[in-house]
Design an enzyme around this catalytic site. Structure first.
Site, PDB file in Angstrom:
ATOM      1  N   ARG A 167      46.179  38.725  46.138  1.00  0.00           N
ATOM      2  CA  ARG A 167      46.715  39.790  45.282  1.00  0.00           C
ATOM      3  C   ARG A 167      45.627  40.795  44.884  1.00  0.00           C
ATOM      4  O   ARG A 167      45.917  41.913  44.484  1.00  0.00           O
ATOM      5  CB  ARG A 167      47.360  39.156  44.039  1.00  0.00           C
ATOM      6  CG  ARG A 167      48.047  40.128  43.147  1.00  0.00           C
ATOM      7  CD  ARG A 167      49.165  39.496  42.357  1.00  0.00           C
ATOM      8  NE  ARG A 167      48.666  38.654  41.284  1.00  0.00           N
ATOM      9  CZ  ARG A 167      49.474  38.070  40.404  1.00  0.00           C
ATOM     10  NH1 ARG A 167      50.776  38.202  40.490  1.00  0.00           N
ATOM     11  NH2 ARG A 167      48.987  37.316  39.456  1.00  0.00           N
ATOM     12  N   LYS A 182      34.531  36.120  44.643  1.00  0.00           N
ATOM     13  CA  LYS A 182      33.943  34.846  44.208  1.00  0.00           C
ATOM     14  C   LYS A 182      35.047  33.926  43.694  1.00  0.00           C
ATOM     15  O   LYS A 182      35.692  34.216  42.687  1.00  0.00           O
ATOM     16  CB  LYS A 182      32.925  35.077  43.082  1.00  0.00           C
ATOM     17  CG  LYS A 182      32.152  33.804  42.763  1.00  0.00           C
ATOM     18  CD  LYS A 182      31.581  33.751  41.369  1.00  0.00           C
ATOM     19  CE  LYS A 182      32.513  33.171  40.350  1.00  0.00           C
ATOM     20  NZ  LYS A 182      32.917  31.778  40.557  1.00  0.00           N
ATOM     21  N   GLU A 257      43.177  39.770  34.259  1.00  0.00           N
ATOM     22  CA  GLU A 257      44.450  39.026  34.179  1.00  0.00           C
ATOM     23  C   GLU A 257      44.131  37.707  33.505  1.00  0.00           C
ATOM     24  O   GLU A 257      43.579  36.797  34.136  1.00  0.00           O
ATOM     25  CB  GLU A 257      45.017  38.795  35.588  1.00  0.00           C
ATOM     26  CG  GLU A 257      45.328  40.061  36.346  1.00  0.00           C
ATOM     27  CD  GLU A 257      46.480  40.854  35.751  1.00  0.00           C
ATOM     28  OE1 GLU A 257      47.332  40.272  35.060  1.00  0.00           O
ATOM     29  OE2 GLU A 257      46.515  42.078  35.973  1.00  0.00           O
ATOM     30  N   CYS A 291      49.570  30.510  34.502  1.00  0.00           N
ATOM     31  CA  CYS A 291      49.432  31.432  33.359  1.00  0.00           C
ATOM     32  C   CYS A 291      50.792  31.821  32.783  1.00  0.00           C
ATOM     33  O   CYS A 291      50.887  32.179  31.623  1.00  0.00           O
ATOM     34  CB  CYS A 291      48.658  32.670  33.783  1.00  0.00           C
ATOM     35  SG  CYS A 291      49.418  33.530  35.165  1.00  0.00           S
ATOM     36  N   GLU A 390      46.318  28.284  24.260  1.00  0.00           N
ATOM     37  CA  GLU A 390      46.801  27.979  25.612  1.00  0.00           C
ATOM     38  C   GLU A 390      46.476  26.521  25.957  1.00  0.00           C
ATOM     39  O   GLU A 390      45.313  26.107  25.908  1.00  0.00           O
ATOM     40  CB  GLU A 390      46.122  28.921  26.623  1.00  0.00           C
ATOM     41  CG  GLU A 390      46.719  28.798  28.007  1.00  0.00           C
ATOM     42  CD  GLU A 390      46.072  29.743  29.021  1.00  0.00           C
ATOM     43  OE1 GLU A 390      44.840  29.919  28.971  1.00  0.00           O
ATOM     44  OE2 GLU A 390      46.800  30.277  29.877  1.00  0.00           O
TER      45      GLU A 390
HETATM   46  P1  NAD Z   1      37.860  30.698  34.019  1.00  0.00           P
HETATM   47  O1  NAD Z   1      37.876  31.842  33.101  1.00  0.00           O
HETATM   48  O2  NAD Z   1      37.100  29.495  33.635  1.00  0.00           O
HETATM   49  O3  NAD Z   1      37.291  31.152  35.449  1.00  0.00           O
HETATM   50  C1  NAD Z   1      37.902  32.173  36.224  1.00  0.00           C
HETATM   51  C2  NAD Z   1      36.853  32.767  37.147  1.00  0.00           C
HETATM   52  O4  NAD Z   1      35.929  33.509  36.354  1.00  0.00           O
HETATM   53  C3  NAD Z   1      36.027  31.726  37.894  1.00  0.00           C
HETATM   54  O5  NAD Z   1      35.757  32.167  39.203  1.00  0.00           O
HETATM   55  C4  NAD Z   1      34.752  31.667  37.075  1.00  0.00           C
HETATM   56  O6  NAD Z   1      33.628  31.218  37.809  1.00  0.00           O
HETATM   57  C5  NAD Z   1      34.605  33.125  36.665  1.00  0.00           C
HETATM   58  N1  NAD Z   1      33.786  33.353  35.474  1.00  0.00           N
HETATM   59  C6  NAD Z   1      33.741  32.614  34.351  1.00  0.00           C
HETATM   60  N2  NAD Z   1      32.848  33.162  33.479  1.00  0.00           N
HETATM   61  C7  NAD Z   1      32.348  34.269  34.071  1.00  0.00           C
HETATM   62  C8  NAD Z   1      31.390  35.252  33.670  1.00  0.00           C
HETATM   63  N3  NAD Z   1      30.781  35.203  32.499  1.00  0.00           N
HETATM   64  N4  NAD Z   1      31.095  36.257  34.525  1.00  0.00           N
HETATM   65  C9  NAD Z   1      31.720  36.338  35.724  1.00  0.00           C
HETATM   66  N5  NAD Z   1      32.619  35.414  36.165  1.00  0.00           N
HETATM   67  C10 NAD Z   1      32.939  34.398  35.340  1.00  0.00           C
HETATM   68  O7  NAD Z   1      39.393  30.349  34.313  1.00  0.00           O
HETATM   69  P2  NAD Z   1      39.980  29.121  35.130  1.00  0.00           P
HETATM   70  O8  NAD Z   1      39.778  27.882  34.313  1.00  0.00           O
HETATM   71  O9  NAD Z   1      39.481  29.148  36.527  1.00  0.00           O
HETATM   72  O10 NAD Z   1      41.539  29.491  35.185  1.00  0.00           O
HETATM   73  C11 NAD Z   1      42.437  29.210  34.162  1.00  0.00           C
HETATM   74  C12 NAD Z   1      42.683  30.423  33.296  1.00  0.00           C
HETATM   75  O11 NAD Z   1      43.106  31.517  34.114  1.00  0.00           O
HETATM   76  C13 NAD Z   1      43.812  30.232  32.306  1.00  0.00           C
HETATM   77  O12 NAD Z   1      43.444  30.782  31.072  1.00  0.00           O
HETATM   78  C14 NAD Z   1      44.975  31.016  32.903  1.00  0.00           C
HETATM   79  O13 NAD Z   1      45.937  31.465  31.983  1.00  0.00           O
HETATM   80  C15 NAD Z   1      44.249  32.136  33.544  1.00  0.00           C
HETATM   81  N6  NAD Z   1      45.060  32.746  34.605  1.00  0.00           N
HETATM   82  C16 NAD Z   1      45.612  33.959  34.365  1.00  0.00           C
HETATM   83  C17 NAD Z   1      46.418  34.542  35.318  1.00  0.00           C
HETATM   84  C18 NAD Z   1      47.028  35.893  35.091  1.00  0.00           C
HETATM   85  O14 NAD Z   1      47.522  36.473  36.060  1.00  0.00           O
HETATM   86  N7  NAD Z   1      47.015  36.434  33.891  1.00  0.00           N
HETATM   87  C19 NAD Z   1      46.668  33.889  36.533  1.00  0.00           C
HETATM   88  C20 NAD Z   1      46.075  32.657  36.746  1.00  0.00           C
HETATM   89  C21 NAD Z   1      45.273  32.087  35.767  1.00  0.00           C
END
Ligand code: NAD
Length: 502
Positions: A167, A182, A257, A291, A390
């Site tokens: 997406r 990444k 997102e 999500c 959440e």
């Molecule tokens: P996360 O925030 O821990 O990680 C997401 C990504 O961000 C990973 O690749 C991680 O390595 C990266 N990341 C984390 N900190 C960063 C930083 N400081 N700088 C750059 N990159 C960084 O999330 P997760 O645990 O992988 O996924 C679950 C979360 O994602 C839930 O909160 C869920 O609601 C959300 N989510 C939202 C949507 C949406 O469309 N709104 C869709 C799917 C998941």
């Protein structure tokens, strides 16, 4: 730097930078674990910041050539990617299940969704539309163009590792940007395999790059580099906040997102058997790790005494087990840490006197893997963390409400604003919900997932910008206005000198 032509050897996956498959320059690896049996299934390189920089430079170098292709030519690579993803659907779905834990049936749907994203955005090749407007001056034309932003840094979560990356990549690429992506360290393999298929589809070198490593290190390099024109990240609100703050150094555009806390409202005039089926699926698909999952249910007091026992009976029927096995409804959670987070919600609810009516434990069988019993909790307070934060696991609080307006107020009483659900057959209530529920999506007498033509976006702390739809596409472009004069003898009444003007 170690170089090779293959992306994987004995499950040691590699990164793709400037058309080459590479290991970590520090020879460090991250193990990928199957959450259903806790076994290491592969490793990926732990990239250094320097390697992230190299990937950005490669993307920057490749971008002008990619932008020079007419969109219809760029589209051929996207169509080809969709084709090879579909060809390899079963293999990709099994890989996705093995690293993430979702039932194979859901993994197949996700791979199909990833392929469809490439097709959907390829079809925009002739529809990256600007505007032509009349000027305030004679013989001039105003044109608003949509140009690529340059290099896009794409950062994705573990819960939909194939769909979320598709997406982002598809709209970024069709609009003429190049990408460094990444994935989450929990689920990097699906992204690497997708990029390998993009290599097979013939994308020129440097147009798509993948680096693997932690968010705080490799992710941060992508976010803070002056090369990056747009950061598109899907993940937690907490990480989104850090990205917003760190990226302020060079102010790239942002699509974030983020988290959700979807309310699920069921009113007495709904088709109750249908509402029950939808309520179960909306909470427990992908083991509650979506999500847009229903995260809190508001049930009309008039039907609550019958609705809740019926809901619990259906929860009892859910089959938890090997996600690769036939007929499994719930696989494991993605990691020990995520399971612990869900369990902490249950522990806290118990301490606060909420009533667990089913679940709340790690199951005895399967005896390995990060499984969690689907859990329903009653007598919960609106201000409790179970209702406000959440959960992102298979746990659902249920609250009774005595008026529809109150249900809407409770729904809106949240820092999140992503998805919402309403079940009622009354058209006045439907319209009221559509207008008053301040969430980016409302599923009315229906459940997700979101469709390609819908804008996926959120109010409040659920994020910035949009994905999916033409609005998602537009977020990957920069507006540029051109004021064009076509007078044979150009003249404007307000230019210097002012001495003869009043
Ligand atoms: P996360 O925030 O821990 O990680 C997401 C990504 O961000 C990973 O690749 C991680 O390595 C990266 N990341 C984390 N900190 C960063 C930083 N400081 N700088 C750059 N990159 C960084 O999330 P997760 O645990 O992988 O996924 C679950 C979360 O994602 C839930 O909160 C869920 O609601 C959300 N989510 C939202 C949507 C949406 O469309 N709104 C869709 C799917 C998941």
């Amino acid at each position: 730097m170690t170089k090779s032509s293959a992306h994987v050897s004995v499950n040691n996956y590699q990164m793709y930078i400037n058309g080459e498959w590479l290991a970590s320059d520090k020879e460090q690896k991250i193990n990928v674990v199957n959450p259903a049996n806790e076994r290491v299934i592969a490793s990926v390189p732990k990239a250094s910041r320097e390697q992230a920089k190299e990937a950005l430079e490669a993307a920057e170098h490749a971008q002008p050539g990619w932008e020079d292709f007419p969109p219809i030519k760029r589209a051929t690579f996207l169509f080809e990617t969709a084709k090879v993803i579909r060809r390899d659907k079963e293999r990709l779905a099994r890989l996705l299940t093995s690293e993430q834990g979702k039932p194979l049936f859901e993994a197949r749907l996700e791979i199909e969704g990833a392929a469809s994203n490439f097709e959907y955005y390829a079809e925009f090749a002739r529809r990256i539309e600007g505007d032509v407007l009349p000027s305030d001056n004679p013989r001039q034309t105003v044109m608003i163009l949509r140009l690529p932003l340059g290099v896009v840094a794409s950062i994705t979560p573990w819960n939909f590792p194939s769909a979320t990356v598709a997406r982002k990549l598809a709209p970024a690429l069709i609009t003429g940007n190049t990408v460094v992506t990444k994935p989450s360290s929990n689920t990097p393999l699906s992204t690497i395999e997708m990029v390998r298929l993009m290599e097979e589809a013939g994308f020129p070198k440097g147009v798509v790059n993948v680096v693997t490593g932690s968010g705080s290190d490799v992710g941060d390099e992508l976010v803070t580099s002056k090369i990056t024109g747009l950061v598109t990240m899907t993940g937690s609100t907490e990480a989104g906040r850090t990205i917003m703050s760190h990226s302020s150094i060079h102010l790239p555009k942002l699509i974030l997102e983020l988290g959700g806390k979807a309310p699920f409202i069921v009113w007495h005039d709904a088709d109750i058997p249908w509402a029950l089926k939808c309520a179960i699926w909306a909470r427990f698909w992908n083991c509650g790790q979506t999500c847009i999952c229903s995260e809190r249910m508001y049930v009309d007091e008039k039907i609550k005494d019958k609705f809740v026992p019926a809901f619990v009976r259906m929860v009892k029927d859910l089959r938890l087990g090997d996600p690769l096995g036939n007929g499994t409804d719930l696989g494991p959670m993605v990691s020990r840490e995520e399971r612990e987070t869900s369990m902490n919600f249950v522990r806290k609810a118990t301490q606060e006197g909420d009533r667990i009516i089913i679940g709340g434990e790690f199951p005895v069988t399967p005896d390995r893997g990060w499984f969690f019993e689907p859990t329903v909790i009653e007598d919960v307070k609106q201000k409790s963390s179970l209702v406000q934060d959440e959960i992102f696991g298979p746990v659902v609080p249920i609250l009774g409400v005595d008026s529809f307006d109150k249900a809407i107020d409770y729904a809106n009483d949240s820092k999140y604003g992503l998805a919402s659900y309403v079940f009622t057959k009354d058209s006045t209530r439907v319209l009221k919900a559509m207008n008053r529920i301040k969430f980016g999506e409302s599923y009315i007498n229906q459940v997700g997932p979101e469709q390609l033509q819908g804008a996926h976006t959120g109010f409040r702390q659920s994020g910035l910008g949009a994905e999916g739809s033409k609005y998602g596409l537009e977020c990957y472009t920069q507006l540029k206005t051109c004021y064009v004069d076509w007078n044979d003898k150009p003249a404007l009444p307000y230019l210097f000198p002012y001495r003869d003007k009043k």
